[in-house]
Design a protein around this motif. Structure first.
Motif, mmCIF file in Angstrom:
data_model
loop_
_atom_site.group_PDB
_atom_site.id
_atom_site.type_symbol
_atom_site.label_atom_id
_atom_site.label_comp_id
_atom_site.label_asym_id
_atom_site.label_seq_id
_atom_site.Cartn_x
_atom_site.Cartn_y
_atom_site.Cartn_z
ATOM 1 N N TRP A 31 0.795 0.162 -4.333
ATOM 2 C CA TRP A 31 -0.504 -0.398 -3.958
ATOM 3 C C TRP A 31 -0.659 -0.458 -2.435
ATOM 4 N N LEU A 32 0.357 -0.968 -1.756
ATOM 5 C CA LEU A 32 0.278 -1.066 -0.297
ATOM 6 C C LEU A 32 0.239 0.308 0.359
ATOM 7 N N PHE A 33 0.974 1.253 -0.180
ATOM 8 C CA PHE A 33 0.967 2.604 0.386
ATOM 9 C C PHE A 33 -0.413 3.244 0.247
ATOM 10 N N ILE A 34 -1.008 3.130 -0.922
ATOM 11 C CA ILE A 34 -2.347 3.687 -1.127
ATOM 12 C C ILE A 34 -3.353 3.001 -0.210
ATOM 13 N N GLU A 35 -3.261 1.682 -0.098
ATOM 14 C CA GLU A 35 -4.177 0.939 0.783
ATOM 15 C C GLU A 35 -4.031 1.380 2.225
ATOM 16 N N ASP A 57 -3.221 -3.504 13.666
ATOM 17 C CA ASP A 57 -3.981 -3.124 12.468
ATOM 18 C C ASP A 57 -3.278 -2.023 11.682
ATOM 19 N N LEU A 58 -2.694 -1.073 12.384
ATOM 20 C CA LEU A 58 -2.042 0.047 11.717
ATOM 21 C C LEU A 58 -0.767 -0.360 10.987
ATOM 22 N N THR A 59 -0.017 -1.281 11.552
ATOM 23 C CA THR A 59 1.273 -1.659 10.956
ATOM 24 C C THR A 59 1.172 -2.829 9.989
ATOM 25 N N ASN A 60 -0.020 -3.313 9.768
ATOM 26 C CA ASN A 60 -0.219 -4.423 8.835
ATOM 27 C C ASN A 60 0.292 -4.043 7.441
ATOM 28 N N ASN A 61 1.188 -4.839 6.897
ATOM 29 C CA ASN A 61 1.747 -4.717 5.537
ATOM 30 C C ASN A 61 2.786 -3.620 5.343
ATOM 31 N N VAL A 119 13.512 2.315 -7.375
ATOM 32 C CA VAL A 119 12.456 1.607 -6.644
ATOM 33 C C VAL A 119 12.647 1.780 -5.136
ATOM 34 N N ALA A 120 13.884 1.697 -4.663
ATOM 35 C CA ALA A 120 14.158 1.698 -3.221
ATOM 36 C C ALA A 120 13.879 3.045 -2.565
ATOM 37 N N ILE A 121 14.270 4.116 -3.185
ATOM 38 C CA ILE A 121 14.135 5.430 -2.550
ATOM 39 C C ILE A 121 12.675 5.778 -2.279
ATOM 40 N N PRO A 122 11.764 5.670 -3.253
ATOM 41 C CA PRO A 122 10.356 5.948 -2.926
ATOM 42 C C PRO A 122 9.769 4.955 -1.918
ATOM 43 N N ALA A 123 10.231 3.709 -1.946
ATOM 44 C CA ALA A 123 9.724 2.725 -0.985
ATOM 45 C C ALA A 123 10.086 3.123 0.438
ATOM 46 N N ILE A 124 11.311 3.566 0.645
ATOM 47 C CA ILE A 124 11.726 3.994 1.983
ATOM 48 C C ILE A 124 10.974 5.263 2.391
ATOM 49 N N VAL A 125 10.760 6.169 1.455
ATOM 50 C CA VAL A 125 10.000 7.390 1.758
ATOM 51 C C VAL A 125 8.560 7.044 2.137
ATOM 52 N N THR A 126 7.925 6.165 1.374
ATOM 53 C CA THR A 126 6.539 5.791 1.699
ATOM 54 C C THR A 126 6.476 5.036 3.020
ATOM 55 N N TYR A 127 7.460 4.214 3.320
ATOM 56 C CA TYR A 127 7.500 3.512 4.601
ATOM 57 C C TYR A 127 7.599 4.521 5.755
ATOM 58 N N THR A 128 8.445 5.522 5.594
ATOM 59 C CA THR A 128 8.606 6.540 6.631
ATOM 60 C C THR A 128 7.321 7.330 6.828
ATOM 61 N N ILE A 129 6.649 7.676 5.753
ATOM 62 C CA ILE A 129 5.377 8.399 5.846
ATOM 63 C C ILE A 129 4.340 7.541 6.566
ATOM 64 N N LEU A 131 4.869 5.081 8.656
ATOM 65 C CA LEU A 131 5.255 4.934 10.061
ATOM 66 C C LEU A 131 4.893 6.168 10.873
ATOM 67 N N ARG A 132 5.070 7.326 10.284
ATOM 68 C CA ARG A 132 4.699 8.574 10.982
ATOM 69 C C ARG A 132 3.193 8.638 11.192
ATOM 70 N N LYS A 133 2.414 8.218 10.211
ATOM 71 C CA LYS A 133 0.949 8.183 10.365
ATOM 72 C C LYS A 133 0.559 7.251 11.501
#
Length: 150
Positions: A31-35, A57-61, A119-129, A131-133
């Protein structure tokens, strides 16, 4: 009979509690990644006067996504440890050593660790994506600011 029912209840509570927590964590991550991705598409860097305001604003959540990625394996490990303890307690209570029961109990306990990693592996991948954005948008802001100053 009473102990058997209590142990079955404890096994279900551990299983559903750990798995439910991990499923909730994965839903929150998605949900947070899509948002965040939807927000990043609508960001207009020219509307920001200060880089720090844009960065906030960009790093919120996205720190929540990082926390989920960092802690999901530990929740899975907790489920595994509790499952192993429950398996050994049940075997000790029965008084007989049955290799099939031990292996089945341990295999079922290890599924919590596997779920934690799932759960952890996709969470870290989405966090990295995400952060790059953030880095890309901040670079766009820096370029736009330099062009205005020139």
């Amino acid at each position: 009979m009473e102990t058997t029912n209590l142990m079955a209840y404890a096994e279900q509570a551990i299983d559903y509690g750990v798995m439910g927590t991990l499923i909730l964590m994965s839903v929150v991550t998605l949900w947070l990644f899509i948002e965040r991705m939807m927000f990043y598409k609508t960001v207009r860097v020219e509307e920001y006067k200060h880089r720090d305001e844009l960065e906030m604003d960009l790093t919120n959540n996205i720190n929540v996504i990082s926390a989920i990625g960092a802690n999901a394996p530990y929740i899975g490990l907790l489920g595994t440890v509790l499952g192993i303890m429950l398996t050994f307690y049940t075997l000790g209570d029965v008084g007989a050593v049955d290799a099939k029961k031990i292996m089945t109990g341990l295999a079922l306990a290890l599924k919590a660790t596997a779920m934690g990693l799932i759960v952890a592996i996709p969470a870290i991948v989405t966090y990295t994506i995400a952060l790059r954005k953030v880095e890309k948008i901040l670079t766009r802001y820096d370029i736009a600011t330099e062009q205005q100053e020139a």
